[in-house]
Design a protein around this motif. Structure first.
Motif, PDB file in Angstrom:
ATOM      1  N   TYR A 270       0.852  -1.173   0.000  1.00  0.00           N
ATOM      2  CA  TYR A 270       0.000   0.000   0.000  1.00  0.00           C
ATOM      3  C   TYR A 270       0.897   1.234   0.000  1.00  0.00           C
ATOM      4  N   HIS A 271       0.439   2.271  -0.652  1.00  0.00           N
ATOM      5  CA  HIS A 271       1.241   3.485  -0.752  1.00  0.00           C
ATOM      6  C   HIS A 271       1.390   4.137   0.617  1.00  0.00           C
ATOM      7  N   VAL A 272       2.525   4.830   0.804  1.00  0.00           N
ATOM      8  CA  VAL A 272       2.804   5.493   2.078  1.00  0.00           C
ATOM      9  C   VAL A 272       2.120   6.861   2.148  1.00  0.00           C
ATOM     10  N   SER A 273       0.956   6.969   1.571  1.00  0.00           N
ATOM     11  CA  SER A 273       0.201   8.224   1.591  1.00  0.00           C
ATOM     12  C   SER A 273      -0.364   8.481   2.985  1.00  0.00           C
ATOM     13  N   GLN A 274      -0.638   9.754   3.273  1.00  0.00           N
ATOM     14  CA  GLN A 274      -1.236  10.085   4.560  1.00  0.00           C
ATOM     15  C   GLN A 274      -2.592   9.411   4.721  1.00  0.00           C
ATOM     16  N   GLN A 275      -3.340   9.281   3.646  1.00  0.00           N
ATOM     17  CA  GLN A 275      -4.634   8.612   3.725  1.00  0.00           C
ATOM     18  C   GLN A 275      -4.482   7.205   4.278  1.00  0.00           C
ATOM     19  N   ASN A 276      -3.454   6.495   3.833  1.00  0.00           N
ATOM     20  CA  ASN A 276      -3.247   5.124   4.298  1.00  0.00           C
ATOM     21  C   ASN A 276      -2.612   5.052   5.671  1.00  0.00           C
ATOM     22  N   GLY A 280      -4.516   3.826   9.365  1.00  0.00           N
ATOM     23  CA  GLY A 280      -4.084   2.500   9.779  1.00  0.00           C
ATOM     24  C   GLY A 280      -4.179   1.456   8.687  1.00  0.00           C
ATOM     25  N   THR A 281      -4.552   1.878   7.481  1.00  0.00           N
ATOM     26  CA  THR A 281      -4.543   0.935   6.354  1.00  0.00           C
ATOM     27  C   THR A 281      -3.136   0.393   6.135  1.00  0.00           C
ATOM     28  N   LEU A 282      -2.141   1.266   6.319  1.00  0.00           N
ATOM     29  CA  LEU A 282      -0.733   0.858   6.274  1.00  0.00           C
ATOM     30  C   LEU A 282      -0.109   1.195   7.617  1.00  0.00           C
ATOM     31  N   THR A 283       0.497   0.197   8.257  1.00  0.00           N
ATOM     32  CA  THR A 283       1.197   0.391   9.529  1.00  0.00           C
ATOM     33  C   THR A 283       2.689   0.146   9.326  1.00  0.00           C
ATOM     34  N   PHE A 328      -8.106  -5.660   4.164  1.00  0.00           N
ATOM     35  CA  PHE A 328      -7.660  -4.318   3.818  1.00  0.00           C
ATOM     36  C   PHE A 328      -8.003  -4.034   2.373  1.00  0.00           C
ATOM     37  N   PRO A 329      -8.426  -2.803   2.075  1.00  0.00           N
ATOM     38  CA  PRO A 329      -8.716  -2.480   0.677  1.00  0.00           C
ATOM     39  C   PRO A 329      -7.432  -2.423  -0.130  1.00  0.00           C
ATOM     40  N   ARG A 330      -7.555  -2.711  -1.428  1.00  0.00           N
ATOM     41  CA  ARG A 330      -6.403  -2.601  -2.299  1.00  0.00           C
ATOM     42  C   ARG A 330      -6.223  -1.141  -2.668  1.00  0.00           C
ATOM     43  N   ARG A 331      -4.997  -0.580  -2.454  1.00  0.00           N
ATOM     44  CA  ARG A 331      -4.751   0.842  -2.683  1.00  0.00           C
ATOM     45  C   ARG A 331      -3.701   1.001  -3.770  1.00  0.00           C
TER      46      ARG A 331
END
Length: 331
Positions: A270-276, A280-283, A328-331
């Motif tokens: 998952y991208h290291v975007s602030q949204q993720n 908590g989509t990306l930890t 987790f959704p695919r981003r």
């Protein structure tokens, strides 16, 4: 995707000053040298690969012509002065002139961001496009924004980055055995590229990947866009890519091979975007686990098992298992 080269002029940068300041020469945050915004090529900006004589691409055909048959430093220089997409040129330079209030007293790079890192990497990280107030400001991939804070901290934990922070070009950061590139080199309005802009910039991507293949073992694709763009690039270069197309997911792995039979592992994150990262989509453990999967392929290459190259291989992250949670959704 929306917009085109003929679209109306995009909205002004968010939280920007009311008046352009490009006529003011401002000090670089590290070198303290004075620069106008956007930064003229060859004017002394830390890490600027170009000179005033570097040829400039003004359309897609020129991208292909100028990217062909050159070495990596020359390619970096030509990428950094590209003007092939009028809409992107207008936007990146407007952002550089107007600025965000937080950086009103600093110069903005305002040019395409070339690749950054080892010129003979075993690992590639493929991002999407520069952030308007990140690489478009600093001139270096994933530098000066929260996405970069996450990425470089993880690369430092894994042994690829010399330090955990990336604040500005010239801050001493180096990458060992790893290089960061992007599917597009200019910050786009609303973070959206048109199909024609993607196609034009793919000329730079294809030639850079071709130059880096000799010692490459693994690729980390950030987000589904980075994943799909790299698979398309691999196909254009004649690589063996599984069919049907490998599906993106965090921790997903696809095994590719070059025309010479060299195996390349593609790992999704998952991208290291602030949204993720904010949601908590990306930890951090998830990102560390994805990066750890790059090590397996590098270990399989005997050239990476001795001397300095072995010392640069990332160590496993204790307690972190590969992530395969389908919720987790695919981003």
């Amino acid at each position: 995707m929306t917009g085109s080269a003929s679209s109306p002029r995009p909205a002004r940068p968010d939280r920007a000053l009311p008046h352009p300041v490009s006529d003011r020469a401002l000090p670089h945050p590290v070198s303290r040298e004075l620069f106008t915004s956007p930064v003229p090529s060859g004017s002394g900006w830390p890490g600027d690969p170009a000179t005033p004589a570097t040829p400039i691409a003004h359309d897609a055909a020129a991208v292909q012509r100028l990217a062909a048959g050159v070495d990596l430093p020359t390619l970096d220089a030509r990428i950094s002065v590209c003007r092939a997409c009028p809409r992107l040129v207008e936007w990146r330079e407007e952002v550089a002139r107007v600025k965000r209030a937080a950086w009103r007293d600093e110069p903005y790079w305002g040019r395409p961001a070339p690749g950054f890192g080892d010129e003979h990497p075993q690992v590639l990280v493929v991002g999407l496009a520069p952030a308007a107030h990140g690489a478009n400001r600093t001139g270096r991939m994933f530098t000066g924004d929260r996405s970069g804070d996450w990425l470089y901290a993880a690369l430092h934990r894994a042994g690829y980055a010399s330090q955990a922070t990336s604040l500005a070009a010239g801050d001493g950061l180096t990458l060992r055995g790893l290089r960061i590139i992007a599917t597009a080199r200019c910050a786009p309005p609303q973070n959206k590229l048109t199909p024609s802009e993607r196609a034009t910039c793919s000329g730079w991507l294809d030639h850079e990947v071709a130059l880096l293949t000799a010692e490459l073992s693994a690729v980390l694709a950030l987000g589904s866009v980075g994943w799909d763009a790299f698979l398309a690039c691999a196909r254009r270069l004649g690589w063996d890519v599984p069919r049907p197309k490998p599906r993106f997911g965090h921790g997903a792995v696809a095994e590719l091979s070059t025309p010479q039979g060299r195996p390349i592992r593609l790992v999704g994150s998952y991208h290291v975007s602030q949204q993720n990262t904010f949601t908590g989509t990306l930890t951090e453990p998830m990102l560390d686990a994805a990066i750890a999967k790059l090590k397996t392929q590098a270990d399989g290459d005997p050239r990476h098992n001795s001397g300095a190259s072995a010392a640069l291989r990332p160590e496993p992250v204790p307690g972190v298992l590969p992530v395969s949670n389908p919720s987790f959704p695919r981003r």
